[in-house]
Write a protein that holds these residues in place. Structure first.
Motif, mmCIF file in Angstrom:
data_model
loop_
_atom_site.group_PDB
_atom_site.id
_atom_site.type_symbol
_atom_site.label_atom_id
_atom_site.label_comp_id
_atom_site.label_asym_id
_atom_site.label_seq_id
_atom_site.Cartn_x
_atom_site.Cartn_y
_atom_site.Cartn_z
ATOM 1 N N TRP A 69 0.837 -1.204 0.000
ATOM 2 C CA TRP A 69 0.000 0.000 0.000
ATOM 3 C C TRP A 69 0.872 1.254 0.000
ATOM 4 O O TRP A 69 1.914 1.289 0.645
ATOM 5 C CB TRP A 69 -0.897 0.031 1.237
ATOM 6 N N TRP A 75 -8.667 4.921 1.792
ATOM 7 C CA TRP A 75 -9.539 3.749 1.858
ATOM 8 C C TRP A 75 -10.946 4.227 2.197
ATOM 9 O O TRP A 75 -11.134 4.924 3.193
ATOM 10 C CB TRP A 75 -9.028 2.786 2.932
ATOM 11 N N LEU A 83 -10.605 6.248 5.535
ATOM 12 C CA LEU A 83 -9.322 6.303 6.228
ATOM 13 C C LEU A 83 -8.293 6.899 5.286
ATOM 14 O O LEU A 83 -8.312 6.621 4.087
ATOM 15 C CB LEU A 83 -8.867 4.900 6.639
ATOM 16 N N ARG A 84 -7.365 7.672 5.855
ATOM 17 C CA ARG A 84 -6.286 8.255 5.060
ATOM 18 C C ARG A 84 -4.960 7.960 5.747
ATOM 19 O O ARG A 84 -4.825 8.160 6.940
ATOM 20 C CB ARG A 84 -6.468 9.761 4.910
ATOM 21 N N TYR A 89 -4.917 3.065 8.334
ATOM 22 C CA TYR A 89 -5.411 1.870 7.658
ATOM 23 C C TYR A 89 -4.937 0.607 8.360
ATOM 24 O O TYR A 89 -5.708 -0.330 8.588
ATOM 25 C CB TYR A 89 -4.972 1.863 6.194
ATOM 26 N N ARG A 90 -3.670 0.558 8.731
ATOM 27 C CA ARG A 90 -3.117 -0.633 9.384
ATOM 28 C C ARG A 90 -3.870 -0.913 10.694
ATOM 29 O O ARG A 90 -4.227 -2.054 10.984
ATOM 30 C CB ARG A 90 -1.626 -0.478 9.658
#
Length: 182
Positions: A69, A75, A83-84, A89-90
């Motif tokens: 990614w 996302w 999400l940015r 994200y993780r």
């Protein structure tokens, strides 16, 4: 009662629809992608997305997120929000795949790719063993469908958008009145 469409109008409408479809670029379609040979961006992009789904989502190898990614990823999960950035994200991924659902498994049903986009139709499943969407764990097994659209840039996933049947999932978990699915 609706009156039937005039035969001439029906023919013109059908002709316009066929013309519009013919103008679209033909997507590459692959349920199981061929090995990447370096001459096809679509095939390479499919391989990246499939690797993410197989090794990270299904395999729990969260350490691969940085390899697959982009650091400034976006996302979008429809009703699940946006999400940015790779850290946000993780954390969400580890919470969902590694916390809310155990034995989570994403099964790819179909893959379509064109240019920098990869579209995946999937079913997801798992046992709800942790809180999800502010609701307590139920210990129930659920299966739900979804479609993800990934955009791959320079060999990494830069953007993803998802539509998943969260209502069906929540019904299977007993949080919403059911549709009879179990």
């Amino acid at each position: 009662m609706k009156s039937p469409m005039n035969p001439v109008r029906r023919a013109v409408t059908a002709s316009l629809a066929v013309s519009a479809l013919a103008a679209l670029p033909a997507p590459a379609i692959a349920a199981e992608p061929e090995p990447v040979t370096g001459n096809s961006d679509a095939a390479a992009n499919i391989a990246i997305v499939k690797r993410f789904l197989d090794e990270v989502v299904n395999g729990g190898r969260f350490e691969l997120v940085d390899q697959l990614w982009a650091s400034d990823l976006v996302w979008r999960g429809a009703s699940l929000g946006e999400l940015r950035g790779i850290e946000a994200y993780r954390k969400a991924l580890e919470s969902s795949v590694g916390g809310s659902f155990s034995r989570m498994h994403l099964d790819i049903k179909d893959v379509i790719a064109s240019g920098d986009k990869v579209v995946v139709h999937f079913t997801n499943s798992g046992i709800n063993t942790g809180p999800f969407l502010g609701r307590p764990a139920t210990g129930k097994y659920a299966v739900w469908e979804g479609i993800g659209i990934y955009r791959v840039v320079n060999g990494k996933i830069a953007e993803a958008q998802f539509v998943e049947d969260i209502l069906g999932q929540q019904q299977m978990l007993g949080h919403w009145p059911g549709s009879g699915r179990q």
